[in-house]
Scaffold this active site. Structure first.
Site, short mmCIF file in Angstrom:
data_model
loop_
_atom_site.label_atom_id
_atom_site.label_comp_id
_atom_site.label_asym_id
_atom_site.label_seq_id
_atom_site.Cartn_x
_atom_site.Cartn_y
_atom_site.Cartn_z
N LYS A 208 52.33 71.09 62.99
CA LYS A 208 51.85 71.75 61.77
C LYS A 208 51.59 73.24 61.96
CE LYS A 208 50.62 67.75 59.12
NZ LYS A 208 49.62 66.85 58.57
N ARG A 242 49.98 60.28 64.24
CA ARG A 242 51.24 60.39 63.49
C ARG A 242 52.01 61.60 64.01
NH1 ARG A 242 53.41 63.11 59.27
NH2 ARG A 242 54.73 61.90 57.85
N1 HH2 Z 1 51.22 64.73 57.13
C1 HH2 Z 1 52.41 64.82 56.52
C2 HH2 Z 1 52.92 63.74 55.78
N2 HH2 Z 1 52.24 62.58 55.69
N3 HH2 Z 1 50.35 61.27 56.25
C3 HH2 Z 1 49.16 61.15 56.85
N4 HH2 Z 1 48.48 60.00 56.78
N5 HH2 Z 1 48.60 62.19 57.57
C4 HH2 Z 1 49.23 63.39 57.68
O1 HH2 Z 1 48.68 64.31 58.31
C5 HH2 Z 1 50.52 63.56 57.05
C6 HH2 Z 1 51.04 62.45 56.33
C7 HH2 Z 1 53.20 66.09 56.61
O2 HH2 Z 1 54.07 66.06 57.72
P1 HH2 Z 1 55.65 65.77 57.67
O3 HH2 Z 1 55.91 64.38 57.18
O4 HH2 Z 1 56.23 66.07 58.98
O5 HH2 Z 1 56.23 66.83 56.68
P2 HH2 Z 1 56.71 66.77 55.17
O6 HH2 Z 1 55.53 66.41 54.33
O7 HH2 Z 1 57.22 68.16 54.90
O8 HH2 Z 1 57.79 65.73 55.04
#
Ligand code: HH2
Length: 278
Positions: A208, A242
Site C-alpha cells: 500500500k 491479506r
Molecule cells: N485492501 C484492498 C482490498 N480489499 N479487504 C480487506 N479486508 N482489507 C484490506 O485492507 C483490503 C481489502 C486493496 O488492495 P488490493 O486488492 O490490492 O487493491 P485494489 O483494491 O486496487 O484491487
C-alpha cells in the site's frame, strides 16, 4: 495461529496488479501459484477499491470473478469473495466461496448481512471512511483507533442482529481506506486495541501507498516493507494477513511466530480452513 490470505484481483485497474490476471486462465494459474506459496485462503476480487477507483456494475464484476472462484474452489481452495455487492457474493458463494470480504462492512448492500447469515459463510467487516472515489481527500479523526474500533463494534452488532453468527465474523481496520500515513501507522501500532474486540483481526497492508511514502518505492517493489508491517501486526495480535506476496510474508510471519513462542521446531501457522476460525 496466523493465516495468509492471498490476493487475486481479476481487474484491469487494481493498484499493484491491475490487468495481470483479467483472463480466467491467468487468474486461476496465479491462484494456484499463491496456494503453492502457502496461502491458506484466496481473496478474489473483481472491483478495485484503490483511492479514486470507479465502481464496476454488478454483472461485470460477477462475470470477472465467478469462473475463477469456481475453478479454484473446485481445486479445494478456501475462497473468499472480495465484494461489496450482494449479487456478486451470492454468485461467488454458489460457485464455492465460503468467506465474504466486504470492505463496506455491509453498508453498501445492507441485505448482504442476511445473505451471509443464511449462507453460513464467514465474513470480514472492514472500516472505511467515505467511499473509494473520495476517501483519501483529507481524512480526519479525533482518535483514529477508538473511532475505528467503535465502528467495527457497531457493524458487528448489525451483522449479529441480522443473524450472522459471531464466531464467523472477522474485523479489519482498513489500512489505507480513508487514512493518512500517520493514521495507518497508529492503527498498526495500537492494533491490540482492535484485537481486544475479541474477533480475529484481518490486516491488509500489502504494497500500500503508506509503505511507498516511507520507503520511496513503487507498488511492485514494496515486499520488504509489506513483510515488516505484517510482522508488526502479528506481534499486536492480528490473525489473517491479506497479501500479494504470499511466500515472503509466510517466511516473515513464521520466523516471527517461532521466535516469540521461544521454541523450534513447532507448527506456528495453520494451513487449515479459515472459515470457521474463531
Ligand atoms: N485492501 C484492498 C482490498 N480489499 N479487504 C480487506 N479486508 N482489507 C484490506 O485492507 C483490503 C481489502 C486493496 O488492495 P488490493 O486488492 O490490492 O487493491 P485494489 O483494491 O486496487 O484491487
Amino acid at each position: 495461529m496466523a493465516l495468509v490470505m492471498g490476493v487475486l484481483n481479476v481487474t484491469p485497474d487494481s493498484f499493484s496488479d491491475g490487468g495481470r490476471f483479467l483472463g480466467v486462465q491467468d487468474a486461476v494459474a496465479h491462484g494456484r501459484r499463491l496456494i503453492g506459496e502457502g496461502a491458506d485462503i484466496l481473496d478474489i476480487g473483481g472491483e478495485s477499491t484503490r483511492p479514486g477507483a470507479d465502481p464496476v456494475p454488478a454483472a461485470q464484476e460477477r462475470e470477472r470473478v465467478v469462473p475463477v472462484v469456481a475453478q479454484l474452489a473446485g481445486d479445494g481452495a478456501d475462497v473468499s469473495i472480495d465484494t461489496m455487492k450482494v449479487a456478486v457474493a451470492q454468485a461467488a458463494v454458489a460457485a464455492g466461496a465460503r468467506y465474504v470480504n466486504d470492505v463496506s462492512a455491509f453498508r453498501h448492500d445492507p441485505e448482504m448481512a442476511a445473505f451471509v447469515a443464511d449462507s453460513g459463510a464467514s465474513c470480514c467487516l472492514m472500516h472505511m471512511l467515505g467511499q473509494p472515489k473520495s476517501m483519501q481527500r483529507d481524512p480526519r479523526y479525533d482518535d483514529v483507533v477508538s473511532e475505528v474500533k467503535a465502528f467495527l463494534e457497531a457493524r458487528m452488532e448489525f451483522a449479529v442482529a441480522a443473524g450472522v453468527e459471531e464466531k464467523r465474523i472477522h474485523l479489519d481496520p482498513g489500512i489505507g481506506f480513508g487514512k493518512t500515513l500517520e493514521h495507518n501507522l497508529e492503527l498498526l501500532r495500537r492494533l491490540d486495541e482492535i484485537v481486544a474486540l475479541g474477533r480475529p483481526v484481518v490486516i491488509g497492508v500489502s504494497r500500500k501507498a503508506f509503505i511507498g511514502r516511507i520507503t520511496g518505492r513503487e507498488a511492485g517493489d514494496r515486499v520488504f516493507g509489506t513483510v515488516a508491517a505484517n510482522v508488526v501486526a502479528l506481534t499486536r495480535g492480528a490473525r489473517v494477513f491479506r497479501v500479494h506476496d504470499v511466500a515472503a510474508t509466510r517466511d516473515g510471519l513464521e520466523v516471527t511466530a517461532a521466535t516469540l513462542a521461544g521454541r523450534w521446531p513447532q507448527t506456528t501457522m495453520s494451513r487449515s480452513t479459515t472459515t470457521t476460525t474463531s
